[in-house]
Design a protein around this motif. Structure first.
Motif, PDB file in Angstrom:
ATOM      1  N   PHE A   6       0.976  -1.343  -0.097  1.00  0.00           N
ATOM      2  CA  PHE A   6      -0.018   0.021  -0.105  1.00  0.00           C
ATOM      3  C   PHE A   6       0.941   1.208   0.010  1.00  0.00           C
ATOM      4  CE2 PHE A   6      -4.258  -1.542   1.922  1.00  0.00           C
ATOM      5  CZ  PHE A   6      -4.494  -2.486   0.987  1.00  0.00           C
ATOM      6  N   CYS A   7       0.269   2.361  -0.386  1.00  0.00           N
ATOM      7  CA  CYS A   7       1.090   3.632  -0.526  1.00  0.00           C
ATOM      8  C   CYS A   7       1.505   4.040   1.045  1.00  0.00           C
ATOM      9  CB  CYS A   7       0.300   4.711  -1.118  1.00  0.00           C
ATOM     10  SG  CYS A   7       0.843   6.308  -1.077  1.00  0.00           S
ATOM     11  N   PRO A   8       2.850   4.328   1.199  1.00  0.00           N
ATOM     12  CA  PRO A   8       3.045   4.786   2.444  1.00  0.00           C
ATOM     13  C   PRO A   8       2.805   6.151   3.036  1.00  0.00           C
ATOM     14  CG  PRO A   8       5.218   4.882   0.823  1.00  0.00           C
ATOM     15  CD  PRO A   8       4.014   4.307   0.112  1.00  0.00           C
ATOM     16  N   VAL A   9       2.265   6.889   1.946  1.00  0.00           N
ATOM     17  CA  VAL A   9       1.788   8.063   2.337  1.00  0.00           C
ATOM     18  C   VAL A   9       0.127   8.183   2.632  1.00  0.00           C
ATOM     19  CG1 VAL A   9       1.746  10.650   1.537  1.00  0.00           C
ATOM     20  CG2 VAL A   9       3.576   9.339   0.933  1.00  0.00           C
ATOM     21  N   CYS A  10      -0.696   7.722   1.331  1.00  0.00           N
ATOM     22  CA  CYS A  10      -1.911   7.841   1.824  1.00  0.00           C
ATOM     23  C   CYS A  10      -2.736   6.415   1.992  1.00  0.00           C
ATOM     24  CB  CYS A  10      -2.591   8.210   0.554  1.00  0.00           C
ATOM     25  SG  CYS A  10      -2.508   7.155  -0.764  1.00  0.00           S
ATOM     26  N   HIS A  11      -1.731   5.635   2.322  1.00  0.00           N
ATOM     27  CA  HIS A  11      -2.238   4.122   2.553  1.00  0.00           C
ATOM     28  C   HIS A  11      -3.436   3.759   1.949  1.00  0.00           C
ATOM     29  CE1 HIS A  11       0.337   4.778   6.098  1.00  0.00           C
ATOM     30  NE2 HIS A  11      -0.468   6.206   6.241  1.00  0.00           N
ATOM     31  N   CYS A  32      -2.352  10.012  -4.772  1.00  0.00           N
ATOM     32  CA  CYS A  32      -1.766  11.077  -4.124  1.00  0.00           C
ATOM     33  C   CYS A  32      -0.431  11.373  -4.923  1.00  0.00           C
ATOM     34  CB  CYS A  32      -1.161  10.825  -2.607  1.00  0.00           C
ATOM     35  SG  CYS A  32       0.196   9.683  -2.229  1.00  0.00           S
ATOM     36  N   GLY A  33      -0.079  10.390  -5.985  1.00  0.00           N
ATOM     37  CA  GLY A  33       0.950  11.101  -6.948  1.00  0.00           C
ATOM     38  C   GLY A  33       2.399  10.751  -6.118  1.00  0.00           C
ATOM     39  N   THR A  34       2.836  10.346  -5.063  1.00  0.00           N
ATOM     40  CA  THR A  34       3.969   9.722  -4.415  1.00  0.00           C
ATOM     41  C   THR A  34       4.450   8.667  -5.466  1.00  0.00           C
ATOM     42  OG1 THR A  34       3.088  10.246  -2.334  1.00  0.00           O
ATOM     43  CG2 THR A  34       4.997   8.663  -2.205  1.00  0.00           C
ATOM     44  N   HIS A  35       6.023   8.807  -5.609  1.00  0.00           N
ATOM     45  CA  HIS A  35       6.444   8.111  -6.496  1.00  0.00           C
ATOM     46  C   HIS A  35       8.023   7.695  -5.994  1.00  0.00           C
ATOM     47  CE1 HIS A  35       9.091  11.263  -8.269  1.00  0.00           C
ATOM     48  NE2 HIS A  35       8.045  11.840  -7.902  1.00  0.00           N
ATOM     49  N   LEU A  57      11.971  -0.261  -3.646  1.00  0.00           N
ATOM     50  CA  LEU A  57      12.080   1.001  -2.804  1.00  0.00           C
ATOM     51  C   LEU A  57      10.870   1.327  -2.534  1.00  0.00           C
ATOM     52  CD1 LEU A  57      14.242   3.015  -5.732  1.00  0.00           C
ATOM     53  CD2 LEU A  57      15.150   2.360  -3.483  1.00  0.00           C
ATOM     54  N   TRP A  58       9.651   1.210  -3.179  1.00  0.00           N
ATOM     55  CA  TRP A  58       8.590   1.449  -2.964  1.00  0.00           C
ATOM     56  C   TRP A  58       8.031   0.701  -1.702  1.00  0.00           C
ATOM     57  CZ3 TRP A  58       4.819   4.794  -4.339  1.00  0.00           C
ATOM     58  CH2 TRP A  58       3.452   4.810  -3.720  1.00  0.00           C
ATOM     59  N   ASN A  59       8.393  -0.522  -1.329  1.00  0.00           N
ATOM     60  CA  ASN A  59       7.946  -1.396  -0.308  1.00  0.00           C
ATOM     61  C   ASN A  59       8.928  -1.031   0.858  1.00  0.00           C
ATOM     62  OD1 ASN A  59       6.157  -2.672  -1.895  1.00  0.00           O
ATOM     63  ND2 ASN A  59       7.174  -4.542  -2.105  1.00  0.00           N
ATOM     64  N   MET A  60       9.981  -0.291   0.755  1.00  0.00           N
ATOM     65  CA  MET A  60      10.864   0.103   1.723  1.00  0.00           C
ATOM     66  C   MET A  60      10.350   1.431   2.335  1.00  0.00           C
ATOM     67  SD  MET A  60      13.394  -2.016   2.582  1.00  0.00           S
ATOM     68  CE  MET A  60      15.123  -1.054   3.147  1.00  0.00           C
ATOM     69  N   GLY A  61       9.600   1.911   1.554  1.00  0.00           N
ATOM     70  CA  GLY A  61       9.078   3.343   1.978  1.00  0.00           C
ATOM     71  C   GLY A  61      10.128   4.461   1.421  1.00  0.00           C
ATOM     72  N   LYS A  62      11.093   4.014   0.589  1.00  0.00           N
ATOM     73  CA  LYS A  62      12.025   5.212  -0.048  1.00  0.00           C
ATOM     74  C   LYS A  62      11.255   5.681  -1.373  1.00  0.00           C
ATOM     75  CE  LYS A  62      16.148   2.862   1.397  1.00  0.00           C
ATOM     76  NZ  LYS A  62      16.575   3.815   2.375  1.00  0.00           N
ATOM     77  N   VAL A  63      10.270   6.627  -0.646  1.00  0.00           N
ATOM     78  CA  VAL A  63       9.551   7.239  -1.885  1.00  0.00           C
ATOM     79  C   VAL A  63       9.865   8.966  -1.786  1.00  0.00           C
ATOM     80  CG1 VAL A  63       7.895   5.401  -2.023  1.00  0.00           C
ATOM     81  CG2 VAL A  63       7.447   7.356  -0.381  1.00  0.00           C
ATOM     82  N   ILE A  64       9.042   9.633  -3.050  1.00  0.00           N
ATOM     83  CA  ILE A  64       9.304  10.969  -2.957  1.00  0.00           C
ATOM     84  C   ILE A  64       7.877  11.400  -3.051  1.00  0.00           C
ATOM     85  CG2 ILE A  64       9.934  13.026  -4.387  1.00  0.00           C
ATOM     86  CD1 ILE A  64      11.927  10.797  -5.999  1.00  0.00           C
TER      87      ILE A  64
END
Ligand SMILES: [Zn+2]
Length: 70
Positions: A6-11, A32-35, A57-64
């Motif tokens: 799931f998205c680490p920002v908006c879940h 939310c556009g996080t990438h 990267l996504w699953n580690m939460g290393k997102v912008i």
């Protein structure tokens, strides 16, 4: 294919793998556009590897986070 968390920002369960111009891939949240950062590839073999890297990267939460103008 590895699972996207799931998205680490908006879940939301809203992450997809995007391709940019045939030379790089990244994971982006459609809500939310996080990438993630863009992962470049030069061949089909590298593309599969690049997809795995951006999923990781996504699953580690290393997102912008997308910067939104107020
Ligand atoms: Zn999101």
């Amino acid at each position: 294919m590895d699972e996207l968390e799931f998205c680490p920002v908006c879940h939301e369960d809203s992450a997809i793998i995007e391709e940019e111009g045939g030379w790089c891939v990244y994971v982006q949240c459609t809500v939310c556009g996080t990438h993630t950062s863009f992962i470049r590839y030069d061949s089909e073999e590298e593309k599969a590897d690049a997809e795995k890297k951006c999923i990781h990267l996504w699953n580690m939460g290393k997102v912008i986070r997308e910067q939104r103008a107020e």
